[in-house]
Motif scaffolding. Structure first.
Motif, PDB file in Angstrom:
ATOM      1  N   ALA A   1       1.045  -0.990  -0.236  1.00 50.82           N
ATOM      2  CA  ALA A   1       0.096  -0.017  -0.186  1.00 50.82           C
ATOM      3  C   ALA A   1       1.044   1.265  -0.569  1.00 50.82           C
ATOM      4  N   ILE A   2       2.163   1.163   0.760  1.00 50.77           N
ATOM      5  CA  ILE A   2       3.139   2.191   1.276  1.00 50.77           C
ATOM      6  C   ILE A   2       3.020   2.892  -0.633  1.00 50.77           C
ATOM      7  N   MET A   3       3.698   1.225  -0.949  1.00 48.40           N
ATOM      8  CA  MET A   3       4.350   1.765  -2.197  1.00 48.40           C
ATOM      9  C   MET A   3       3.579   2.093  -3.677  1.00 48.40           C
ATOM     10  N   VAL A   4       2.669   1.880  -3.940  1.00 46.60           N
ATOM     11  CA  VAL A   4       1.638   2.123  -4.315  1.00 46.60           C
ATOM     12  C   VAL A   4       0.969   3.172  -4.678  1.00 46.60           C
ATOM     13  N   LEU A   5       0.716   4.543  -2.947  1.00 44.59           N
ATOM     14  CA  LEU A   5       1.186   5.005  -2.748  1.00 44.59           C
ATOM     15  C   LEU A   5       1.825   6.035  -2.828  1.00 44.59           C
ATOM     16  N   LEU A   6       3.107   5.930  -2.953  1.00 44.44           N
ATOM     17  CA  LEU A   6       3.887   6.921  -3.129  1.00 44.44           C
ATOM     18  C   LEU A   6       4.495   6.753  -4.534  1.00 44.44           C
ATOM     19  N   SER A   7       4.483   5.806  -5.472  1.00 45.17           N
ATOM     20  CA  SER A   7       4.017   5.390  -6.802  1.00 45.17           C
ATOM     21  C   SER A   7       3.121   6.857  -7.601  1.00 45.17           C
ATOM     22  N   ILE A   8       1.784   6.869  -6.300  1.00 43.55           N
ATOM     23  CA  ILE A   8       0.865   7.971  -7.245  1.00 43.55           C
ATOM     24  C   ILE A   8       0.928   9.015  -7.390  1.00 43.55           C
ATOM     25  N   ALA A   9       1.791   8.997  -6.606  1.00 33.75           N
ATOM     26  CA  ALA A   9       1.848  10.587  -5.227  1.00 33.75           C
ATOM     27  C   ALA A   9       3.428  11.038  -6.452  1.00 33.75           C
ATOM     28  N   SER A  10       4.043  10.421  -6.565  1.00 36.83           N
ATOM     29  CA  SER A  10       5.191  10.729  -7.858  1.00 36.83           C
ATOM     30  C   SER A  10       4.587  10.560  -9.090  1.00 36.83           C
ATOM     31  N   ILE A  11       3.713  10.053  -9.574  1.00 40.42           N
ATOM     32  CA  ILE A  11       3.402  10.764 -11.046  1.00 40.42           C
ATOM     33  C   ILE A  11       2.492  11.913 -10.873  1.00 40.42           C
ATOM     34  N   THR A  12       2.065  11.682  -9.509  1.00 40.48           N
ATOM     35  CA  THR A  12       0.958  12.707  -9.578  1.00 40.48           C
ATOM     36  C   THR A  12       1.605  14.876  -9.838  1.00 40.48           C
ATOM     37  N   PHE A  13       2.643  14.552  -8.998  1.00 43.90           N
ATOM     38  CA  PHE A  13       3.579  15.471  -8.779  1.00 43.90           C
ATOM     39  C   PHE A  13       4.545  15.841  -9.816  1.00 43.90           C
ATOM     40  N   LYS A  14       5.529  14.287  -9.765  1.00 42.12           N
ATOM     41  CA  LYS A  14       6.650  14.625 -10.212  1.00 42.12           C
ATOM     42  C   LYS A  14       6.950  14.233 -12.412  1.00 42.12           C
ATOM     43  N   GLY A  15       5.781  13.726 -12.347  1.00 38.98           N
ATOM     44  CA  GLY A  15       5.280  13.163 -13.702  1.00 38.98           C
ATOM     45  C   GLY A  15       6.797  12.531 -14.099  1.00 38.98           C
ATOM     46  N   PHE A  16       6.479  12.757 -15.549  1.00 37.59           N
ATOM     47  CA  PHE A  16       7.645  11.923 -15.885  1.00 37.59           C
ATOM     48  C   PHE A  16       8.797  12.644 -16.772  1.00 37.59           C
ATOM     49  N   ASN A  17       9.729  12.285 -17.635  1.00 34.29           N
ATOM     50  CA  ASN A  17      11.158  12.114 -17.782  1.00 34.29           C
ATOM     51  C   ASN A  17      10.853  12.079 -19.410  1.00 34.29           C
ATOM     52  N   TYR A  18       9.605  12.244 -19.830  1.00 29.77           N
ATOM     53  CA  TYR A  18       9.741  11.319 -21.484  1.00 29.77           C
ATOM     54  C   TYR A  18      10.797  11.924 -22.292  1.00 29.77           C
ATOM     55  N   GLY A  19      11.067  10.802 -23.505  1.00 32.03           N
ATOM     56  CA  GLY A  19      12.184  10.737 -23.965  1.00 32.03           C
ATOM     57  C   GLY A  19      11.302  11.722 -25.295  1.00 32.03           C
ATOM     58  N   ILE A  20      11.949  11.320 -26.217  1.00 28.34           N
ATOM     59  CA  ILE A  20      12.111  11.773 -27.728  1.00 28.34           C
ATOM     60  C   ILE A  20      10.522  10.920 -28.328  1.00 28.34           C
TER      61      ILE A  20
END
Length: 312
Positions: free
Chosen positions: A28-47
Motif C-alpha cells: 500500500a505504501i509503495m503504491v501510494l508513493l508511486s501515485i504521488a510521484s506520478i501525480t506531482f513529479k510526472g515523467f521524464n519523457y523521452g523523445i
C-alpha cells in the motif's frame, strides 16, 4: 556459494502467510508513493513521447561538453541536453526539445546543428519525432499496457477461477504502478523502450504467478482437509526454490545489461531489474496471499466444464 545453492534448492518451510499484514502495508505504501510521484513529479519523457531531436555525436578526441554547449547556443532551440556516454569521453548524446516544430522544421534544425559543429564530429544517430506523433505514441503505450493486463487476467480466469484472475490482475496493477512510480521518482527516460520493458516485466510476473496458482490448485485437490492458510503456505514453499533460481538467473542477465548496456539502454535495463524483484515479490505477497480472502475449496468443488469438454 554451494551452501547457498543447497539452501535454496532444499524444501523450505517459511511462514510466508504470517507476514501478510506487513506486506499489505508495504504494498500500500509503495503504491501510494508511486501515485504521488506520478501525480506531482510526472515523467521524464523521452523523445518518443515528448517530440524533439536526438543525435549521437562522436569525435576522435575527448569532447568538452561545456564548450560544445557554447557552440550550440547559436542554434535556435529552447532546451538542449548534452550527456557524455562511454568510457573514453568522445561520445555525446544530444537531446533537444522541439515540441512545436514539425518534421520538416526539425530537419532544418538538425542541418543547422551540423553546420554549426562542422565536420569535427561523426553523426552516428539522428532521430526526429513530431509533437503529434509523440502524443499518439504516448496514447498507444497506455492502451497497450491496459490491454496486456486485461488479456492476461482473462487468460487466468479462463485457466483457473475468477478469484485467481482477480489476484493476478491485482498483482499486475501493483507491479506496473510501482515500477512506473520508481521511474518517475528517479527521473529515468520514459520512452517506447521503457513501455516494452514494462510489458516484459508483466509477462515475467504473471508467469511466476501462474506457476504458484497451478501448485495451489494441485494442492487443493491433493490435501482435502488441510486448512487453507497452511495450504497456501505449503504451495508457496513448494515452488519457492524454482522462484528464487529463476529470478536470480534472470536478474544476472538484466544486471549485466544495466552495468554494461550503456546509457541508451539504462531505462530499459533498470526496468527489467526492478521488474524481476517486484514481480517475484508480488507473485507471492500480492497474487498468492490475496487468495486467502476467499473460500477456494468452495470454488474448486463447483463443477466447471473446461474447454476440452471434461468436467473437473
Amino acid at each position: 556459494m554451494m551452501k547457498i545453492f543447497k539452501w535454496v534448492t532444499k524444501d523450505t518451510t517459511i511462514n510466508f502467510m504470517g507476514a501478510r499484514k506487513w506486506t499489505y502495508a508495504l504494498s500500500a505504501i509503495m503504491v501510494l508513493l508511486s501515485i504521488a510521484s506520478i501525480t506531482f513529479k510526472g515523467f521524464n519523457y523521452g523523445i518518443d513521447f515528448s517530440g524533439g531531436i536526438l543525435m549521437e555525436l562522436k569525435s576522435e578526441n575527448k569532447i568538452n561538453v561545456e564548450e560544445l554547449r557554447k557552440q550550440l547556443s547559436a542554434v535556435d532551440l529552447d532546451e538542449i541536453n548534452l550527456q557524455s556516454i562511454g568510457e573514453t569521453g568522445n561520445e555525446v548524446v544530444l537531446r533537444a526539445q522541439a515540441k512545436n516544430l514539425d518534421e520538416k522544421q526539425q530537419m532544418a534544425v538538425v542541418n543547422q546543428i551540423k553546420s554549426t559543429l562542422g565536420s569535427a564530429y561523426e553523426y552516428r544517430r539522428v532521430e526526429l519525432v513530431g509533437p503529434q506523433v509523440g502524443g499518439e505514441l504516448k496514447k498507444a503505450g497506455v492502451i497497450a499496457s491496459v490491454i496486456a493486463v486485461l488479456a492476461i487476467s482473462a487468460y487466468i480466469w479462463f485457466r483457473f477461477e475468477w478469484q485467481f484472475a482477480l489476484g493476478a490482475m491485482l498483482g499486475l496493477i501493483h507491479d506496473v504502478v510501482v515500477t512506473v512510480g520508481v521511474l518517475s521518482f528517479f527521473d529515468f527516460d520514459f520512452s517506447l523502450t521503457t513501455v516494452a520493458a514494462i510489458l516484459t516485466l508483466a509477462g515475467y510476473s504473471v508467469n511466476d504467478t501462474v506457476v504458484t496458482y497451478d501448485r495451489i490448485r494441485e494442492n487443493l485437490r491433493k490435501f482435502k482437509k488441510m486448512p487453507q492458510f497452511d495450504l497456501l503456505n505449503k504451495s508457496i514453499n513448494d515452488i519457492f526454490s524454482r522462484t528464487i533460481l529463476t529470478g536470480c538467473t534472470t536478474l544476472l542477465a538484466a544486471l549485466a545489461l544495466l552495468i554494461w548496456g550503456g546509457d541508451t539502454l539504462r531505462s530499459f535495463s533498470f526496468t527489467i531489474v526492478w521488474g524481476v524483484l517486484v514481480g517475484t515479490y508480488s507473485s507471492i505477497y500480492v497474487s498468492a496471499v490475496f487468495l486467502n480472502l476467499f473460500n477456494l475449496r468452495a470454488a474448486q468443488d463447483e463443477k466447471v466444464i473446461n474447454p476440452f469438454g471434461n468436467v473437473e
